[in-house]
Design a protein around this motif. Structure first.
Motif, PDB file in Angstrom:
ATOM      1  N   ILE A   3      11.429  16.834 -12.075  1.00 44.24           N
ATOM      2  CA  ILE A   3      10.279  16.961 -12.966  1.00 44.24           C
ATOM      3  C   ILE A   3       9.281  17.921 -12.342  1.00 44.24           C
ATOM      4  O   ILE A   3       8.452  17.542 -11.518  1.00 44.24           O
ATOM      5  N   PRO A   4       9.383  19.201 -12.677  1.00 38.82           N
ATOM      6  CA  PRO A   4       8.481  20.173 -12.041  1.00 38.82           C
ATOM      7  C   PRO A   4       7.029  19.951 -12.440  1.00 38.82           C
ATOM      8  O   PRO A   4       6.738  19.561 -13.568  1.00 38.82           O
ATOM      9  N   HIS A   5       6.139  20.148 -11.471  1.00 39.87           N
ATOM     10  CA  HIS A   5       4.703  20.056 -11.742  1.00 39.87           C
ATOM     11  C   HIS A   5       4.253  21.409 -12.290  1.00 39.87           C
ATOM     12  O   HIS A   5       4.779  22.438 -11.876  1.00 39.87           O
ATOM     13  N   VAL A   6       3.276  21.384 -13.209  1.00 42.46           N
ATOM     14  CA  VAL A   6       2.817  22.653 -13.780  1.00 42.46           C
ATOM     15  C   VAL A   6       2.351  23.640 -12.710  1.00 42.46           C
ATOM     16  O   VAL A   6       2.467  24.857 -12.864  1.00 42.46           O
ATOM     17  N   GLU A   7       1.835  23.111 -11.595  1.00 47.55           N
ATOM     18  CA  GLU A   7       1.319  23.986 -10.537  1.00 47.55           C
ATOM     19  C   GLU A   7       2.287  24.111  -9.359  1.00 47.55           C
ATOM     20  O   GLU A   7       1.917  24.645  -8.312  1.00 47.55           O
ATOM     21  N   GLY A   8       3.473  23.543  -9.489  1.00 48.63           N
ATOM     22  CA  GLY A   8       4.400  23.600  -8.368  1.00 48.63           C
ATOM     23  C   GLY A   8       4.224  22.413  -7.433  1.00 48.63           C
ATOM     24  O   GLY A   8       4.802  21.356  -7.637  1.00 48.63           O
ATOM     25  N   GLY A  51       2.669  15.983 -18.247  1.00 49.76           N
ATOM     26  CA  GLY A  51       3.685  15.387 -17.392  1.00 49.76           C
ATOM     27  C   GLY A  51       3.167  14.589 -16.214  1.00 49.76           C
ATOM     28  O   GLY A  51       3.896  14.273 -15.286  1.00 49.76           O
ATOM     29  N   SER A  52       1.871  14.234 -16.219  1.00 50.17           N
ATOM     30  CA  SER A  52       1.321  13.472 -15.095  1.00 50.17           C
ATOM     31  C   SER A  52       1.707  11.996 -15.167  1.00 50.17           C
ATOM     32  O   SER A  52       1.599  11.271 -14.181  1.00 50.17           O
ATOM     33  N   GLY A  53       2.160  11.577 -16.346  1.00 50.73           N
ATOM     34  CA  GLY A  53       2.573  10.175 -16.502  1.00 50.73           C
ATOM     35  C   GLY A  53       1.657   9.378 -17.411  1.00 50.73           C
ATOM     36  O   GLY A  53       1.588   8.150 -17.319  1.00 50.73           O
ATOM     37  N   LYS A  54       0.945  10.056 -18.290  1.00 45.04           N
ATOM     38  CA  LYS A  54       0.004   9.377 -19.191  1.00 45.04           C
ATOM     39  C   LYS A  54       0.692   8.317 -20.053  1.00 45.04           C
ATOM     40  O   LYS A  54       0.262   7.168 -20.111  1.00 45.04           O
ATOM     41  N   THR A  55       1.768   8.733 -20.703  1.00 44.93           N
ATOM     42  CA  THR A  55       2.457   7.801 -21.592  1.00 44.93           C
ATOM     43  C   THR A  55       3.070   6.651 -20.794  1.00 44.93           C
ATOM     44  O   THR A  55       3.066   5.500 -21.233  1.00 44.93           O
ATOM     45  N   THR A  56       3.552   6.979 -19.596  1.00 47.78           N
ATOM     46  CA  THR A  56       4.124   5.945 -18.735  1.00 47.78           C
ATOM     47  C   THR A  56       3.068   4.888 -18.391  1.00 47.78           C
ATOM     48  O   THR A  56       3.306   3.688 -18.513  1.00 47.78           O
ATOM     49  N   VAL A  83      -4.945  10.144 -15.641  1.00 50.51           N
ATOM     50  CA  VAL A  83      -3.729   9.944 -14.847  1.00 50.51           C
ATOM     51  C   VAL A  83      -3.470  11.196 -14.025  1.00 50.51           C
ATOM     52  O   VAL A  83      -3.495  12.314 -14.547  1.00 50.51           O
ATOM     53  N   VAL A  84      -3.278  10.994 -12.724  1.00 43.70           N
ATOM     54  CA  VAL A  84      -3.043  12.121 -11.824  1.00 43.70           C
ATOM     55  C   VAL A  84      -1.697  11.924 -11.136  1.00 43.70           C
ATOM     56  O   VAL A  84      -1.423  10.844 -10.610  1.00 43.70           O
ATOM     57  N   ARG A  85      -0.897  12.949 -11.170  1.00 41.88           N
ATOM     58  CA  ARG A  85       0.439  12.808 -10.588  1.00 41.88           C
ATOM     59  C   ARG A  85       0.415  12.864  -9.071  1.00 41.88           C
ATOM     60  O   ARG A  85      -0.128  13.786  -8.482  1.00 41.88           O
ATOM     61  N   ALA A  86       1.053  11.851  -8.452  1.00 46.17           N
ATOM     62  CA  ALA A  86       1.268  11.888  -7.007  1.00 46.17           C
ATOM     63  C   ALA A  86       2.743  11.692  -6.712  1.00 46.17           C
ATOM     64  O   ALA A  86       3.199  11.957  -5.609  1.00 46.17           O
ATOM     65  N   LEU A 108       9.291  14.906 -20.565  1.00 49.59           N
ATOM     66  CA  LEU A 108       8.584  16.010 -19.943  1.00 49.59           C
ATOM     67  C   LEU A 108       8.093  16.999 -20.997  1.00 49.59           C
ATOM     68  O   LEU A 108       8.850  17.450 -21.837  1.00 49.59           O
ATOM     69  N   HIS A 109       6.810  17.348 -20.892  1.00 47.95           N
ATOM     70  CA  HIS A 109       6.210  18.347 -21.770  1.00 47.95           C
ATOM     71  C   HIS A 109       6.548  18.161 -23.236  1.00 47.95           C
ATOM     72  O   HIS A 109       7.218  18.983 -23.849  1.00 47.95           O
ATOM     73  N   SER A 110       6.129  17.056 -23.763  1.00 53.08           N
ATOM     74  CA  SER A 110       6.330  16.812 -25.181  1.00 53.08           C
ATOM     75  C   SER A 110       5.691  17.986 -25.926  1.00 53.08           C
ATOM     76  O   SER A 110       4.545  18.335 -25.686  1.00 53.08           O
ATOM     77  N   SER A 111       6.460  18.616 -26.789  1.00 55.99           N
ATOM     78  CA  SER A 111       5.913  19.778 -27.493  1.00 55.99           C
ATOM     79  C   SER A 111       5.394  19.338 -28.852  1.00 55.99           C
ATOM     80  O   SER A 111       5.380  18.165 -29.169  1.00 55.99           O
ATOM     81  N   GLY A 112       4.994  20.281 -29.656  1.00 53.92           N
ATOM     82  CA  GLY A 112       4.488  19.944 -30.976  1.00 53.92           C
ATOM     83  C   GLY A 112       3.000  19.690 -30.925  1.00 53.92           C
ATOM     84  O   GLY A 112       2.353  19.930 -29.918  1.00 53.92           O
ATOM     85  N   GLY A 113       2.473  19.212 -32.035  1.00 53.66           N
ATOM     86  CA  GLY A 113       1.025  19.058 -32.158  1.00 53.66           C
ATOM     87  C   GLY A 113       0.478  17.908 -31.349  1.00 53.66           C
ATOM     88  O   GLY A 113       1.205  17.154 -30.703  1.00 53.66           O
ATOM     89  N   LEU A 114      -0.833  17.811 -31.378  1.00 56.75           N
ATOM     90  CA  LEU A 114      -1.551  16.768 -30.673  1.00 56.75           C
ATOM     91  C   LEU A 114      -1.211  15.406 -31.290  1.00 56.75           C
ATOM     92  O   LEU A 114      -1.231  15.247 -32.500  1.00 56.75           O
ATOM     93  N   THR A 115      -0.857  14.459 -30.436  1.00 59.87           N
ATOM     94  CA  THR A 115      -0.588  13.118 -30.959  1.00 59.87           C
ATOM     95  C   THR A 115      -1.495  12.116 -30.269  1.00 59.87           C
ATOM     96  O   THR A 115      -1.842  12.284 -29.106  1.00 59.87           O
ATOM     97  N   THR A 116      -1.899  11.108 -31.008  1.00 57.93           N
ATOM     98  CA  THR A 116      -2.668  10.041 -30.384  1.00 57.93           C
ATOM     99  C   THR A 116      -1.987   8.732 -30.705  1.00 57.93           C
ATOM    100  O   THR A 116      -1.501   8.529 -31.808  1.00 57.93           O
ATOM    101  N   ASN A 117      -1.952   7.886 -29.710  1.00 57.70           N
ATOM    102  CA  ASN A 117      -1.267   6.622 -29.868  1.00 57.70           C
ATOM    103  C   ASN A 117      -2.148   5.514 -29.302  1.00 57.70           C
ATOM    104  O   ASN A 117      -2.274   5.377 -28.096  1.00 57.70           O
TER     105      ASN A 117
END
Ligand code: GTP
Ligand code: MG
Length: 366
Positions: A110-115, A10-15, A101-104, A29-38
């Protein structure tokens, strides 16, 4: 040349990926399922190509390209010091560089994994993951060396001993949380490590993904971050992923007007791609003509004959010489005839080291 995009969930990689490649991959947010590469290609913005195109009016204009790979589905557990393994490690290992990508951006929805939002903490968390992965690779290799030392003899054994010594030093530094980039290794040692594709040895561009509200006031914070986190082969840059993603869907002209309207001085999109290019040690040379104006990507310090091979293997094989003028000299002259008159076109041989901005014409026979 390939750059893999990593970051906490959820840091915004796809964005950011969409912003760079003008793709429209789904962000959530938190796309589930297996590893995907694009994977997708980004065009490297270069005002020189635009200028050359306006002079030659070619049928086709081709900018340089760079490939980004968005990795998704890392799961919530990622970033909890489990290291990177399996398929994910395979993908990352083959990358020429990493874009982290680092979320700021702040967003209550959109909750951060660490709060709390804390870019430096997240960069360090990622370092731990990468270091942990490298440790696994080192340990595996040391284990294999152990058994080959038992059987080997002579020069082979000496080499294995040398490698063992190097890997043991790398290992104990990694155990002290020192990424390979920061370890004191000789160029020779670094070269012999390059086969292992260690993650903490790769060039890394850290993209701080800021929110729209931070657009005009993040530079001091970014400077602070840069001072706290300095490593060779690492660069930090900020970008509003969401905004840039929206701009990527507009025409260049519309995007420029929009940027002007909201008072954005520099284009983060251009800056990120240019930094990626530079971090990979890449430069561009150009070919020009009525048919096509084109930028070609080569590594720094590439000799003319190899650069010619980028265009076609026949040109490399039958290379006679290159007719070269630097972009700046060409622009000063206005056109090729004038440049020729002024003696600015040079004839260069196979070993000539092609420079960034060279306009080259290769003479060859097949
Ligand atoms: N407000 C705001 N939201 C953003 C920004 N960048 C990303 N987001 C939102 O954050 C969420 C996650 O973005 P993604 O780009 O899907 O993040 P990701 O890192 O690819 O996520 P995973 O692949 O699931 O790990 C989406 O809802 C985005 O719209 C930003 O700059 N500002
Ligand atoms: Mg994603």
């Amino acid at each position: 040349m390939e750059i893999s995009i990593i970051g906490l969930p959820g840091s915004g990689k796809t964005t950011v990926f969409n912003a760079l490649t003008k793709c429209t991959a789904e962000t959530k947010l938190h796309s589930s399922g297996g590893l995907t590469t694009n994977p997708a290609i980004a065009k490297v913005p270069d005002e020189r190509v635009t200028k050359l195109s306006s002079i030659f009016h070619p049928k086709k204009t081709t900018p340089a390209e760079i490939k980004y790979v968005d990795i998704g589905g890392l799961g919530k557990g990622f970033g909890k010091e489990q290291g990177i393994s399996g398929q994910f490690l395979n993908i990352l290992s083959t990358a020429d560089a990493i874009l982290q990508v680092v979320r700021a951006f702040e967003d209550e929805n959109i909750p951060h994994v660490e709060g709390k939002i804390d870019p430096l903490r997240d960069i360090e968390t990622m370092d731990m993951e990468l270091i942990f992965s490298d440790l696994i690779i080192v340990e595996k290799r040391l284990g294999r060396l152990e058994s080959s030392l038992k059987g080997g003899k002579g020069a082979e054994r000496d080499l294995a001993f040398k490698e063992q010594d190097l890997l043991n030093r790398v290992k104990s530094a990694l155990e002290k949380n020192i990424p390979i980039r920061l370890q004191k290794l000789t160029p020779d040692e670094l070269r012999s490590l390059s086969n292992y594709q260690f993650l903490t040895a790769k060039p890394m561009l850290v993209v701080i993904n800021i929110g729209e509200k931070q657009l005009n006031g993040y530079s001091a914070t970014l400077e602070e971050l840069k001072q706290k986190y300095t490593q060779p082969q690492v660069e930090l840059i900020s970008m509003c992923g969401k905004l840039e993603m929206e701009l990527a869907q507009l025409t260049d002209q519309e995007a420029e007007e929009f940027r002007k309207d909201i008072g954005l001085k520099e284009t983060a999109f251009d800056a990120v791609i240019k930094h990626s290019y530079a971090l990979l040690g890449l430069i561009s040379f150009f070919t020009v003509g009525e048919d096509e104006v084109r930028a070609w990507t080569i590594r720094k310090d590439t000799p003319a004959v190899k650069a010619a091979g980028k265009i076609h293997t026949d040109i490399e094989k039958g290379f006679i010489r290159a007719e070269v003028i630097h972009y700046d000299d060409f622009i000063k002259s206005g056109n090729m005839a004038e440049a020729r008159k002024r003696g600015l076109l040079r004839l260069e041989g196979k070993t000539y080291i092609v420079q960034d901005g060279d306009i080259s014409h290769f003479l060859f026979n097949v």
